[in-house]
Design a protein around this motif. Structure first.
Motif, PDB file in Angstrom:
ATOM      1  N   GLY A   1      14.190  -5.458  19.017  1.00 43.31           N
ATOM      2  CA  GLY A   1      13.886  -6.655  19.397  1.00 43.31           C
ATOM      3  C   GLY A   1      12.371  -7.308  18.907  1.00 43.31           C
ATOM      4  O   GLY A   1      12.322  -8.248  18.566  1.00 43.31           O
TER       5      GLY A   1
ATOM      6  N   GLU B   1      17.741  -7.267  21.694  1.00 39.77           N
ATOM      7  CA  GLU B   1      17.268  -8.173  20.638  1.00 39.77           C
ATOM      8  C   GLU B   1      17.458  -7.274  19.419  1.00 39.77           C
ATOM      9  O   GLU B   1      17.154  -7.989  18.353  1.00 39.77           O
ATOM     10  N   GLY B   2      17.723  -5.826  19.259  1.00 42.10           N
ATOM     11  CA  GLY B   2      17.596  -5.137  18.342  1.00 42.10           C
ATOM     12  C   GLY B   2      18.796  -5.208  17.345  1.00 42.10           C
ATOM     13  O   GLY B   2      19.703  -5.870  17.785  1.00 42.10           O
ATOM     14  N   ASP B   3      18.996  -4.127  16.457  1.00 41.25           N
ATOM     15  CA  ASP B   3      20.098  -4.132  15.718  1.00 41.25           C
ATOM     16  C   ASP B   3      20.985  -3.491  16.608  1.00 41.25           C
ATOM     17  O   ASP B   3      21.155  -2.941  17.391  1.00 41.25           O
TER      18      ASP B   3
ATOM     19  N   ALA C   1      -1.370   0.476  20.641  1.00 43.39           N
ATOM     20  CA  ALA C   1       0.024   0.741  20.066  1.00 43.39           C
ATOM     21  C   ALA C   1       1.097   0.181  20.960  1.00 43.39           C
ATOM     22  O   ALA C   1       0.933   0.029  22.245  1.00 43.39           O
TER      23      ALA C   1
ATOM     24  N   PHE D   1      12.366   1.299  27.918  1.00 45.87           N
ATOM     25  CA  PHE D   1      12.820  -0.290  27.542  1.00 45.87           C
ATOM     26  C   PHE D   1      14.208  -0.330  27.407  1.00 45.87           C
ATOM     27  O   PHE D   1      14.900   0.466  27.094  1.00 45.87           O
TER      28      PHE D   1
ATOM     29  N   TRP E   1       7.438   5.315  28.991  1.00 45.74           N
ATOM     30  CA  TRP E   1       7.865   4.002  28.655  1.00 45.74           C
ATOM     31  C   TRP E   1       9.245   3.833  28.852  1.00 45.74           C
ATOM     32  O   TRP E   1       9.801   5.045  28.130  1.00 45.74           O
TER      33      TRP E   1
ATOM     34  N   THR F   1      14.292  -2.091  13.776  1.00 43.67           N
ATOM     35  CA  THR F   1      15.600  -2.125  14.142  1.00 43.67           C
ATOM     36  C   THR F   1      15.413  -2.560  15.865  1.00 43.67           C
ATOM     37  O   THR F   1      16.528  -2.757  16.474  1.00 43.67           O
TER      38      THR F   1
ATOM     39  N   VAL G   1      14.250  -8.663  26.012  1.00 45.98           N
ATOM     40  CA  VAL G   1      13.767  -7.013  25.918  1.00 45.98           C
ATOM     41  C   VAL G   1      12.752  -6.750  27.117  1.00 45.98           C
ATOM     42  O   VAL G   1      11.634  -7.372  27.197  1.00 45.98           O
TER      43      VAL G   1
ATOM     44  N   ALA H   1       6.797  -7.138  27.119  1.00 45.24           N
ATOM     45  CA  ALA H   1       7.163  -6.317  26.118  1.00 45.24           C
ATOM     46  C   ALA H   1       6.432  -6.453  24.863  1.00 45.24           C
ATOM     47  O   ALA H   1       6.305  -5.420  24.024  1.00 45.24           O
ATOM     48  N   HIS H   2       5.778  -7.485  24.585  1.00 44.78           N
ATOM     49  CA  HIS H   2       4.813  -7.886  23.387  1.00 44.78           C
ATOM     50  C   HIS H   2       3.378  -7.199  23.506  1.00 44.78           C
ATOM     51  O   HIS H   2       2.543  -6.808  22.775  1.00 44.78           O
ATOM     52  N   ASP H   3       3.154  -6.726  25.051  1.00 47.63           N
ATOM     53  CA  ASP H   3       1.957  -5.878  25.084  1.00 47.63           C
ATOM     54  C   ASP H   3       1.675  -4.513  24.572  1.00 47.63           C
ATOM     55  O   ASP H   3       2.596  -3.752  24.679  1.00 47.63           O
ATOM     56  N   ASP H   4       0.642  -4.251  23.990  1.00 46.69           N
ATOM     57  CA  ASP H   4       0.251  -2.773  23.612  1.00 46.69           C
ATOM     58  C   ASP H   4       0.289  -2.017  25.053  1.00 46.69           C
ATOM     59  O   ASP H   4      -0.306  -2.445  26.056  1.00 46.69           O
ATOM     60  N   CYS H   5       0.760  -0.721  25.005  1.00 46.56           N
ATOM     61  CA  CYS H   5       0.628   0.081  26.239  1.00 46.56           C
ATOM     62  C   CYS H   5       0.415   1.516  25.775  1.00 46.56           C
ATOM     63  O   CYS H   5       0.517   2.347  26.854  1.00 46.56           O
TER      64      CYS H   5
ATOM     65  N   LEU I   1      10.338  -4.279  29.335  1.00 41.48           N
ATOM     66  CA  LEU I   1       9.580  -2.895  29.008  1.00 41.48           C
ATOM     67  C   LEU I   1       9.056  -2.386  30.358  1.00 41.48           C
ATOM     68  O   LEU I   1       8.330  -3.298  30.950  1.00 41.48           O
TER      69      LEU I   1
ATOM     70  N   ASP J   1      16.543  -3.061  25.424  1.00 39.57           N
ATOM     71  CA  ASP J   1      16.529  -4.154  24.279  1.00 39.57           C
ATOM     72  C   ASP J   1      17.678  -4.698  23.844  1.00 39.57           C
ATOM     73  O   ASP J   1      18.677  -3.876  23.629  1.00 39.57           O
TER      74      ASP J   1
ATOM     75  N   ARG K   1      16.025   2.989  26.172  1.00 40.29           N
ATOM     76  CA  ARG K   1      15.335   4.000  25.617  1.00 40.29           C
ATOM     77  C   ARG K   1      14.160   4.539  26.695  1.00 40.29           C
ATOM     78  O   ARG K   1      13.506   3.704  27.145  1.00 40.29           O
TER      79      ARG K   1
ATOM     80  N   ASP L   1      -5.430   0.171  25.163  1.00 38.19           N
ATOM     81  CA  ASP L   1      -4.230   0.411  24.373  1.00 38.19           C
ATOM     82  C   ASP L   1      -3.987  -0.234  23.193  1.00 38.19           C
ATOM     83  O   ASP L   1      -4.490  -1.669  23.146  1.00 38.19           O
TER      84      ASP L   1
END
Lengths: 322, 322
Positions: free
Chosen positions: B120, A144-146, B36, A140, A138, B118, A4, A31-35, A6, A142, A108, B34
């Motif tokens: 990752g 690992e999603g659906d 979100a 990204f 932003w 949906t 993933v 990708a785990h960080d808030d941005c 970002l 991904d 995305r 940030d």
């Protein structure tokens, strides 16, 4: 490297007329960080635009058409003009940082209008910069999603509440712009869940076909593939144009027109297209449709391998709008 | 202590049925940080709900009605039920941390559906938790943004594109829910800028009055104050109910009804209400209206000092909807 990825975009180079500081088009973060700030207009107002597609085995499907549509959306919502080449570089930077196992991750591209200039945090940022506040970007990828599926789906028609002639009369309704304000689209998918169907086709109050909450709809009559003319106030489908390119390469015919819902229901076959995929429709409002999985696989293969890419660039509605 | 206070809400205590871990209702963070994720549905889809009001000299105007309306919106968009008492505590925690000079800062309560399950990042969060992903909550009090004004404004009518009977037929359009998907509302304000007017009143395609992009509209005919019945598919105005409470306390009459635009234009006076304020309208579609600033100041004073608060709690439309 990650499954993933970002990236935070650099508005200075991604938009025309904003080239203040230069630098890289995108910076990869965890990708785990808030941005996003709580004072960003994407969070406060769903005020921004976006695009999404599949990166198939490293190839971003329809990317040029997606970025052209992003620029079209930006114009409709009075945002700065995206530089398609710079956005292409930024997307490639994100793709280069991907090393997930999924061969078809989702790309995305999110473009917010930026910090709200009416808030204290926006006022402060405006004071310290020169000129209007830049968009937030932003991007990204991904893996690992659906996952995607080409399993045949069931559908229902749902009214969008608008008459078919509203778009030219009321441009402030933003019909045809792909904005971040998708709460209604999300609610339509929940309504589908309640009805036990896979997706929806939206319709006008006077009985014309529009689009699906996050897809386009294509109907086949014999050898002719038909989709609603986007000038009714819907998105100009990117995967739908790839499907049309496939059809023309195969010697079939294609058409854009105003499509009454009754005629949609009379189709020989129905296709939902989005994000680089063609999905067959096996049922609409309880009526069954034939599905030819060999055709579906051929369409998707042509799209994913880039065979339809160049032809899709020049496909679109033409002539006077009815 | 700060003039812009940002709090991150604790969904475990703010929503019914989610009480997993307990703890404080809100944690104050640096408003410049940030908070979100790019994978949060507020950023991705404008998928959430919100409320906004003024905290006048420490008193959060109409807070109980705002939080009840937040709960109503949550039900309309199938989100977990907010605990009004816990949200009241959380707002108080934010108010307690404010020490700006502005006596009427803006309080904003943002509730996102949370991480997109949906994606990752959503899948990973779901795996590590128990049950569905919780909503994301941000609450801020902003004393440094654009100030309020009771200067008389000009207005224009703009169609919302819907017929007046759409709401009950198509609940997926979310009419009457205060969602974060405000791109169209923002576009209406840009259309007002283009036309050189201060704000807009939206209308149905069959000629009824709805609301303003982020306000309610009230018309006065003699001693009677009238507003469109919210059951047409608009918000149940909080400041409008405070205005009605003031009117009733003053011995005037009030009414909720379907209000044709032609009748709106025939009013003796027009008022735009939002966020704890009543603003006089001096012009609609080029027609001039009398403005009584003494009345406007009396209304705002009654609202800001809490005089109308209790009465406003029981005001609303009643009986069968026309």
């Amino acid at each position: 490297m990650s499954a993933v990825v970002l990236g935070v975009g650099n508005a200075s180079v991604l938009f025309k007329g904003l080239d203040i500081s230069g630098g890289d088009a995108v910076t990869i973060i965890d990708a785990h960080d808030d941005c996003a700030s709580a004072f960003d207009l994407s969070v406060l107002r769903g005020d921004g635009i976006f695009e999404a597609t599949t990166v198939y085995d490293g190839f971003p499907v329809s990317l040029e058409n997606h970025l052209k549509r992003l620029a079209h959306s930006a114009a409709l919502v009075d945002m700065p003009e995206p530089d398609v080449d710079a956005f292409t570089d930024a997307c490639q930077g994100v793709i280069d940082a991907y090393d997930g196992a999924e061969e078809a991750p989702m790309l995305r591209i999110l473009v917010s209008r930026g910090l709200d200039p009416t808030t204290g945090i926006g006022v402060e940022a405006k004071r310290s910069g020169n000129g209007p506040l830049p968009p937030s970007v932003w991007i990204f990828l991904d893996g690992e999603g659906d996952g995607h599926s080409i399993e045949p789906i069931t559908m229902a028609t749902l009214t969008r509440g608008y008459p078919s002639d509203i778009t030219s009369k009321a441009p402030w309704l933003l019909n045809g712009a792909k904005t971040l304000s998708y709460a209604v689209n999300q609610a339509m998918h929940r309504e589908c869940d309640r009805r036990g169907v896979g997706d929806a086709v939206t319709t006008t109050t006077d009985g014309y076909t529009l689009e699906c909450p996050n897809s386009s709809i294509v109907a086949r009559y014999g050898d002719t593939y038909v989709t609603p003319d986007p000038r009714i106030g819907i998105l100009n489908g990117t995967s739908q144009r790839e499907l049309f390119a496939w059809a023309l390469e195969e010697g079939k015919r294609t058409a854009y027109r105003k499509l009454p819902v009754d005629e949609l229901r009379d189709a020989d076959a129905l296709y939902m297209t989005h994000g680089g995929w063609v999905v067959p429709v096996k049922e609409l409002d309880g009526k069954a449709y034939a599905v030819d999985m060999e055709e579906i696989r051929a369409m998707n293969d042509a799209i994913h391998t880039g065979r339809t890419h160049d032809d899709a660039l020049t496909i679109g509605p033409s002539g006077e709008y009815e």
